[in-house]
Design a protein around this motif. Structure first.
Motif, PDB file in Angstrom:
ATOM      1  N   LEU A 135       0.867  -1.168  -0.046  1.00  0.00           N
ATOM      2  CA  LEU A 135       0.168   0.016   0.128  1.00  0.00           C
ATOM      3  C   LEU A 135       0.971   1.085   0.000  1.00  0.00           C
ATOM      4  O   LEU A 135       0.530   2.116  -0.781  1.00  0.00           O
ATOM      5  N   SER A 136       1.725   1.125   0.689  1.00  0.00           N
ATOM      6  CA  SER A 136       2.857   2.343   0.645  1.00  0.00           C
ATOM      7  C   SER A 136       3.533   2.688  -0.685  1.00  0.00           C
ATOM      8  O   SER A 136       3.479   3.756  -1.089  1.00  0.00           O
ATOM      9  N   ALA A 137       3.658   1.497  -1.300  1.00  0.00           N
ATOM     10  CA  ALA A 137       4.291   1.863  -2.717  1.00  0.00           C
ATOM     11  C   ALA A 137       3.449   2.424  -3.675  1.00  0.00           C
ATOM     12  O   ALA A 137       3.505   3.244  -4.592  1.00  0.00           O
ATOM     13  N   CYS A 138       1.904   1.655  -3.475  1.00  0.00           N
ATOM     14  CA  CYS A 138       1.014   2.369  -4.173  1.00  0.00           C
ATOM     15  C   CYS A 138       0.668   3.820  -4.047  1.00  0.00           C
ATOM     16  O   CYS A 138       0.604   4.683  -5.218  1.00  0.00           O
ATOM     17  N   ARG A 139       0.806   4.169  -2.809  1.00  0.00           N
ATOM     18  CA  ARG A 139       0.667   5.558  -2.614  1.00  0.00           C
ATOM     19  C   ARG A 139       1.617   6.503  -3.019  1.00  0.00           C
ATOM     20  O   ARG A 139       1.417   7.532  -3.753  1.00  0.00           O
ATOM     21  N   GLN A 140       2.918   5.987  -2.990  1.00  0.00           N
ATOM     22  CA  GLN A 140       3.925   6.744  -3.721  1.00  0.00           C
ATOM     23  C   GLN A 140       3.769   6.901  -5.045  1.00  0.00           C
ATOM     24  O   GLN A 140       4.047   7.888  -5.841  1.00  0.00           O
ATOM     25  N   PHE A 141       3.376   5.589  -5.840  1.00  0.00           N
ATOM     26  CA  PHE A 141       3.153   5.861  -7.302  1.00  0.00           C
ATOM     27  C   PHE A 141       2.134   6.866  -7.522  1.00  0.00           C
ATOM     28  O   PHE A 141       2.319   7.637  -8.489  1.00  0.00           O
ATOM     29  N   TYR A 142       1.338   6.841  -6.766  1.00  0.00           N
ATOM     30  CA  TYR A 142       0.037   8.036  -6.734  1.00  0.00           C
ATOM     31  C   TYR A 142       0.463   9.399  -6.944  1.00  0.00           C
ATOM     32  O   TYR A 142       0.195  10.199  -7.608  1.00  0.00           O
ATOM     33  N   ASN A 143       1.304   9.542  -5.696  1.00  0.00           N
ATOM     34  CA  ASN A 143       1.963  10.995  -5.340  1.00  0.00           C
ATOM     35  C   ASN A 143       2.915  11.247  -6.491  1.00  0.00           C
ATOM     36  O   ASN A 143       3.020  12.518  -6.677  1.00  0.00           O
ATOM     37  N   LYS A 144       3.489  10.326  -7.251  1.00  0.00           N
ATOM     38  CA  LYS A 144       4.386  10.618  -8.277  1.00  0.00           C
ATOM     39  C   LYS A 144       3.826  10.841  -9.726  1.00  0.00           C
ATOM     40  O   LYS A 144       4.483  11.498 -10.759  1.00  0.00           O
ATOM     41  N   CYS A 145       2.729  10.386  -9.814  1.00  0.00           N
ATOM     42  CA  CYS A 145       1.777  10.795 -11.109  1.00  0.00           C
ATOM     43  C   CYS A 145       1.202  12.225 -11.025  1.00  0.00           C
ATOM     44  O   CYS A 145       0.862  12.570  -9.993  1.00  0.00           O
ATOM     45  N   ALA A 146       1.501  12.789 -12.183  1.00  0.00           N
ATOM     46  CA  ALA A 146       0.719  14.031 -12.552  1.00  0.00           C
ATOM     47  C   ALA A 146      -0.724  13.676 -12.499  1.00  0.00           C
ATOM     48  O   ALA A 146      -1.214  12.726 -12.925  1.00  0.00           O
ATOM     49  N   PRO A 147      -1.602  14.790 -12.184  1.00  0.00           N
ATOM     50  CA  PRO A 147      -2.974  14.475 -12.515  1.00  0.00           C
ATOM     51  C   PRO A 147      -3.278  14.264 -14.016  1.00  0.00           C
ATOM     52  O   PRO A 147      -2.880  14.820 -14.906  1.00  0.00           O
ATOM     53  N   GLY A 148      -3.945  13.197 -14.195  1.00  0.00           N
ATOM     54  CA  GLY A 148      -4.583  12.679 -15.346  1.00  0.00           C
ATOM     55  C   GLY A 148      -3.386  11.665 -15.765  1.00  0.00           C
ATOM     56  O   GLY A 148      -3.335  10.932 -16.917  1.00  0.00           O
ATOM     57  N   GLY A 149      -2.191  11.342 -15.181  1.00  0.00           N
ATOM     58  CA  GLY A 149      -1.225  10.453 -15.206  1.00  0.00           C
ATOM     59  C   GLY A 149      -1.661   8.874 -14.742  1.00  0.00           C
ATOM     60  O   GLY A 149      -2.673   8.793 -14.207  1.00  0.00           O
ATOM     61  N   MET A 150      -0.887   8.143 -15.293  1.00  0.00           N
ATOM     62  CA  MET A 150      -1.194   6.684 -14.666  1.00  0.00           C
ATOM     63  C   MET A 150       0.129   5.871 -14.462  1.00  0.00           C
ATOM     64  O   MET A 150       1.365   6.291 -14.782  1.00  0.00           O
ATOM     65  N   VAL A 151      -0.028   4.758 -13.377  1.00  0.00           N
ATOM     66  CA  VAL A 151       0.745   3.977 -13.030  1.00  0.00           C
ATOM     67  C   VAL A 151       0.515   2.570 -14.093  1.00  0.00           C
ATOM     68  O   VAL A 151      -0.268   2.226 -14.551  1.00  0.00           O
ATOM     69  N   ILE A 152       2.033   2.183 -14.450  1.00  0.00           N
ATOM     70  CA  ILE A 152       1.982   0.764 -15.317  1.00  0.00           C
ATOM     71  C   ILE A 152       2.672  -0.008 -14.675  1.00  0.00           C
ATOM     72  O   ILE A 152       3.882   0.116 -14.282  1.00  0.00           O
ATOM     73  N   ILE A 153       2.308  -1.358 -14.086  1.00  0.00           N
ATOM     74  CA  ILE A 153       2.919  -2.468 -13.239  1.00  0.00           C
ATOM     75  C   ILE A 153       2.925  -3.732 -14.197  1.00  0.00           C
ATOM     76  O   ILE A 153       1.554  -4.034 -14.667  1.00  0.00           O
ATOM     77  N   THR A 154       3.780  -4.335 -14.256  1.00  0.00           N
ATOM     78  CA  THR A 154       3.722  -5.865 -14.778  1.00  0.00           C
ATOM     79  C   THR A 154       4.377  -6.853 -13.743  1.00  0.00           C
ATOM     80  O   THR A 154       5.143  -6.594 -12.791  1.00  0.00           O
ATOM     81  N   ILE A 155       3.562  -7.953 -13.596  1.00  0.00           N
ATOM     82  CA  ILE A 155       3.837  -8.981 -12.560  1.00  0.00           C
ATOM     83  C   ILE A 155       3.788 -10.078 -13.114  1.00  0.00           C
ATOM     84  O   ILE A 155       2.904 -10.433 -14.182  1.00  0.00           O
ATOM     85  N   ARG A 156       3.876 -11.373 -12.443  1.00  0.00           N
ATOM     86  CA  ARG A 156       3.653 -12.792 -13.131  1.00  0.00           C
ATOM     87  C   ARG A 156       2.350 -12.990 -12.718  1.00  0.00           C
ATOM     88  O   ARG A 156       1.554 -12.520 -11.972  1.00  0.00           O
TER      89      ARG A 156
END
Length: 259
Positions: A135-156
């Motif tokens: 959850l901490s990492a996802c919050r950090q991803f959110y805070n580093k996204c500009a408004p209208g931006g997105m996070v992209i993650i790939t996992i197994r």
């Protein structure tokens, strides 16, 4: 004591390219794939430069290719040795990339600015073993996204793997049989985590040399990661499976809605 994720990647920094048949070709292919895939989701920018943070750049497998493809790339990783290797590769290729050492959980203090895309590929997020860290990492991803931006993650594809609990990956044989790459997986009793031992075996003038590196992963299921992304504030969480995207791992995207 559990093996350290940083030690895993620091130790592999000089050999990481060996897990690919042809790493430099992979860099080019990944740049083309991700460049097209990301731009298709930012059509309003046209051919403008997209600001992208590769938050698990490793030795540069994706960030180098994206820089070649015209992205404005900032590349960070937990492993200083991997970042230094990526920096050297970028310099050799004549690419301009901002590099730094950063943890998923401390991106706000480690990385300046915000980005159109926060990106992490190749199953890096599952190194975080607890709900709190994810959850901490996802919050950090959110805070580093500009408004209208997105996070992209790939996992197994852990939804399948957690049922099957494979004990190893099939060996991949390169260089006419002179290089063999495989992993051995040791699952926890409850199947929620597993220890990976990455083996790189090479023939050096008739003498076989074995390198091995150890790390722990959490078998993060898609519903779990979706929930953490939503709790962090993201909306429009979407999954794309390999048969749909053409990428070898499931991809999840989530959007930071403009205020």
């Amino acid at each position: 004591m559990e093996p350290s994720t940083q030690d895993f990647y620091d130790g592999m920094a000089e050999s990481y390219h060996l897990i690919y048949e042809d790493w430099k070709r992979t860099v080019t292919n990944q740049g083309k794939f991700w460049g097209q895939w990301v731009r298709s989701r930012f059509q309003s920018l046209g051919n403008g430069r997209i600001r992208l943070l590769d938050a698990s750049c490793g030795i540069g497998t994706q960030s180098l290719g994206l820089a070649q493809y015209g992205f404005d790339v900032t590349a960070t990783d937990l492993s200083p040795n991997s970042v230094e290797r990526a920096r050297q590769e970028a310099e050799a290729m004549g690419l301009s990339i901002r590099f730094g050492t950063a943890d998923f959980r401390t991106l706000e203090q480690d990385v300046a600015g915000t980005f159109d895309v926060v990106f992490t590929a190749d199953n890096a997020v599952p190194h975080l073993l607890t709900d709190e860290d994810l959850l901490s990492a996802c919050r950090q991803f959110y805070n580093k996204c500009a408004p209208g931006g997105m996070v992209i993650i790939t996992i197994r594809d852990y939804d399948s793997l957690i049922r099957e609990r494979p004990r190893a990956t099939p060996p991949r044989i390169f260089d006419d049989g002179k290089r063999i790459v495989f992993q051995v997986w040791d699952w926890s009793d409850d199947g929620t985590t597993y220890t990976t031992r990455q083996f790189i075996v090479q023939d050096h003038l008739g003498t076989w040399k074995t390198e091995s590196y150890t790390a722990v992963y959490r078998a993060v299921q898609r519903s779990e990661l979706s929930n953490f992304l939503q709790l962090a504030g993201f909306q429009r969480v979407e999954w794309f499976m390999p048969e749909q995207s053409g990428f070898y791992q499931p991809i999840v995207t989530a959007t930071k809605i403009e205020a």
